[in-house]
Design a protein around this motif. Sequence first.
Motif, PDB file in Angstrom:
ATOM      1  N   UNK A 115       0.640  -1.226   0.171  1.00  0.00           N
ATOM      2  CA  UNK A 115       0.000  -0.042   0.166  1.00  0.00           C
ATOM      3  C   UNK A 115       0.682   1.257  -0.169  1.00  0.00           C
ATOM      4  N   UNK A 116       2.086   1.019   0.465  1.00  0.00           N
ATOM      5  CA  UNK A 116       2.828   2.283   0.324  1.00  0.00           C
ATOM      6  C   UNK A 116       3.371   2.859  -0.930  1.00  0.00           C
ATOM      7  N   UNK A 117       3.372   2.158  -1.796  1.00  0.00           N
ATOM      8  CA  UNK A 117       3.871   2.501  -3.165  1.00  0.00           C
ATOM      9  C   UNK A 117       2.965   1.887  -4.347  1.00  0.00           C
ATOM     10  N   UNK A 118       3.023   2.468  -5.609  1.00  0.00           N
ATOM     11  CA  UNK A 118       2.188   2.268  -6.530  1.00  0.00           C
ATOM     12  C   UNK A 118       3.217   1.199  -7.484  1.00  0.00           C
ATOM     13  N   UNK A 119       4.498   0.913  -6.962  1.00  0.00           N
ATOM     14  CA  UNK A 119       5.404   0.040  -7.653  1.00  0.00           C
ATOM     15  C   UNK A 119       5.501  -1.338  -7.175  1.00  0.00           C
ATOM     16  N   UNK A 120       5.277  -2.384  -7.534  1.00  0.00           N
ATOM     17  CA  UNK A 120       5.519  -3.611  -6.903  1.00  0.00           C
ATOM     18  C   UNK A 120       6.851  -4.382  -6.975  1.00  0.00           C
ATOM     19  N   UNK A 121       6.948  -5.183  -6.238  1.00  0.00           N
ATOM     20  CA  UNK A 121       8.194  -5.903  -6.321  1.00  0.00           C
ATOM     21  C   UNK A 121       7.769  -7.086  -7.247  1.00  0.00           C
ATOM     22  N   UNK A 122       8.781  -7.738  -7.809  1.00  0.00           N
ATOM     23  CA  UNK A 122       8.576  -8.928  -8.674  1.00  0.00           C
ATOM     24  C   UNK A 122       9.529 -10.011  -8.458  1.00  0.00           C
ATOM     25  N   UNK A 123       9.212 -10.669  -7.479  1.00  0.00           N
ATOM     26  CA  UNK A 123      10.137 -11.903  -6.886  1.00  0.00           C
ATOM     27  C   UNK A 123      10.165 -13.083  -8.095  1.00  0.00           C
ATOM     28  N   UNK A 124      11.149 -13.770  -7.897  1.00  0.00           N
ATOM     29  CA  UNK A 124      11.212 -15.117  -8.705  1.00  0.00           C
ATOM     30  C   UNK A 124      11.657 -16.287  -7.759  1.00  0.00           C
ATOM     31  N   UNK A 125      10.990 -17.385  -8.042  1.00  0.00           N
ATOM     32  CA  UNK A 125      11.659 -18.648  -7.553  1.00  0.00           C
ATOM     33  C   UNK A 125      12.485 -19.495  -8.435  1.00  0.00           C
ATOM     34  N   UNK A 126      13.643 -19.821  -8.195  1.00  0.00           N
ATOM     35  CA  UNK A 126      14.528 -20.595  -9.238  1.00  0.00           C
ATOM     36  C   UNK A 126      15.262 -21.613  -8.731  1.00  0.00           C
ATOM     37  N   UNK A 127      15.570 -22.577  -9.274  1.00  0.00           N
ATOM     38  CA  UNK A 127      16.614 -23.584  -8.734  1.00  0.00           C
ATOM     39  C   UNK A 127      18.017 -23.192  -8.773  1.00  0.00           C
ATOM     40  N   UNK A 128      18.854 -23.971  -7.940  1.00  0.00           N
ATOM     41  CA  UNK A 128      20.265 -23.490  -8.001  1.00  0.00           C
ATOM     42  C   UNK A 128      20.815 -23.865  -9.343  1.00  0.00           C
ATOM     43  N   UNK A 129      20.570 -25.049 -10.189  1.00  0.00           N
ATOM     44  CA  UNK A 129      21.287 -25.342 -11.168  1.00  0.00           C
ATOM     45  C   UNK A 129      20.822 -24.072 -12.352  1.00  0.00           C
ATOM     46  N   UNK A 130      19.441 -23.759 -12.412  1.00  0.00           N
ATOM     47  CA  UNK A 130      19.108 -22.773 -13.261  1.00  0.00           C
ATOM     48  C   UNK A 130      19.905 -21.418 -12.981  1.00  0.00           C
ATOM     49  N   UNK A 131      19.966 -21.180 -11.768  1.00  0.00           N
ATOM     50  CA  UNK A 131      20.545 -19.947 -11.532  1.00  0.00           C
ATOM     51  C   UNK A 131      22.008 -20.010 -11.678  1.00  0.00           C
ATOM     52  N   UNK A 132      22.701 -21.087 -11.807  1.00  0.00           N
ATOM     53  CA  UNK A 132      24.115 -21.250 -12.456  1.00  0.00           C
ATOM     54  C   UNK A 132      24.189 -21.092 -13.864  1.00  0.00           C
ATOM     55  N   UNK A 133      23.014 -21.319 -14.641  1.00  0.00           N
ATOM     56  CA  UNK A 133      22.968 -21.144 -16.040  1.00  0.00           C
ATOM     57  C   UNK A 133      23.169 -19.586 -16.250  1.00  0.00           C
ATOM     58  N   UNK A 134      22.309 -18.948 -15.460  1.00  0.00           N
ATOM     59  CA  UNK A 134      22.337 -17.534 -15.567  1.00  0.00           C
ATOM     60  C   UNK A 134      23.578 -16.763 -15.368  1.00  0.00           C
ATOM     61  N   UNK A 135      24.308 -17.468 -14.096  1.00  0.00           N
ATOM     62  CA  UNK A 135      25.659 -16.906 -13.920  1.00  0.00           C
ATOM     63  C   UNK A 135      26.837 -17.124 -15.118  1.00  0.00           C
ATOM     64  N   UNK A 136      26.566 -18.423 -15.655  1.00  0.00           N
ATOM     65  CA  UNK A 136      27.582 -18.739 -16.871  1.00  0.00           C
ATOM     66  C   UNK A 136      27.367 -17.965 -17.874  1.00  0.00           C
ATOM     67  N   UNK A 137      25.953 -17.623 -18.560  1.00  0.00           N
ATOM     68  CA  UNK A 137      25.836 -16.579 -19.292  1.00  0.00           C
ATOM     69  C   UNK A 137      26.509 -15.212 -19.208  1.00  0.00           C
TER      70      UNK A 137
END
Length: 346
Positions: free
Chosen positions: A212-234
């Motif tokens: 309620x304090x802001x018009x702009x929402x956060x946008x969380x993600x759930x992700x596995x460790x092995x998928x996050x490692x792909x992002x890091x490798x990229x």
Amino acid sequence: MMAIDFPVDEVRHDEGWPASSWTMIDDIAAAGWSLERLNDAFHYAGSIATDAMMIVQGGREVASWGDITRRYNCHSIRKSFLSALMGPYVEDGTIDLSLTLEALGIDDVEGLSAVEKKATIYDLLTARSGIYHPAGYETPWMRAIKPPRHSQPPGTAWCYSNWDFNALGTIFAQLTGRGVHDALRDTIARPLGMEDFRHDDEHRDGWMVQDACSQHPAYPFAMSTRDLARFGLMYLRDGRWGPRQVIPAAWVATSVLPYSDAGARGSYGYMWWLARAGTGFPGVVQPEGSFSAQGSGGHFLVVIPPLDLVVVHRVDTAIPGRVVDRFQFGQLLRLILNARHAVNRR
């Protein structure tokens, strides 16, 4: 900009990329690791609240701990995802970093002043907007470091503020016509062949958090460790995945430049943390050029280009009070780096 679904089968294991799944390094000793010291690191991980961890070198798995397929909330790593997503749209002109909030029509619950509205997308991207309006999804630390409202003009001072990061999510959707989660699925998750990330009509590994304090929402993600490692490798490979340039190389390079001094936490780039003269985590000297995405409670994606190394660390923060703090992770990272260096010192 049209999202392109790159075929994963063009990426080959023997070229140093994971294809449909990760491959293990055949001989970690020959790859420069001490098994004894690596075991010391994993023993320490077992003594703290580490729930999953993965070490990748040369595009192959060195070792892992826990369930690397389980999806955990990434917390503030979401910001580095958005940073990556902005790259292609900046390159094709859809996003102009010089646009001001005034030109974009961005405001908020308490109203933004004329001075605050002079902040640009670039100011928000580098966390230098000077806008200290209340924001959602903030940790106690983030609220504690926020200066008084209207105390700094845009572009003059760095502050790790969720107002900047959440408003960037609003701006991204406004300019591209795409939600952050859909964009990550099409622009990054599919081209990289992420094994666990889901975002469709049945499963949502990304969601919006309103406050309620802001018009702009956060946008969380759930992700596995092995998928996050792909992002890091990229990112380790300058935005490339196999033969494809997924994120522009120039954007990756400018994303991890030290725009702001973050004290003992190193430096700050385009929503990425950077080691500064080795600093960043207590108790460990990071190799020059290291950078990381970090999330509250012990979520760390550390990219170490001089060692061709990616380290991912996760904690089940859905359990109240379950945390790995920066001191503990610094000790763990030191043990990992000692294991990597040990063979070379003999």
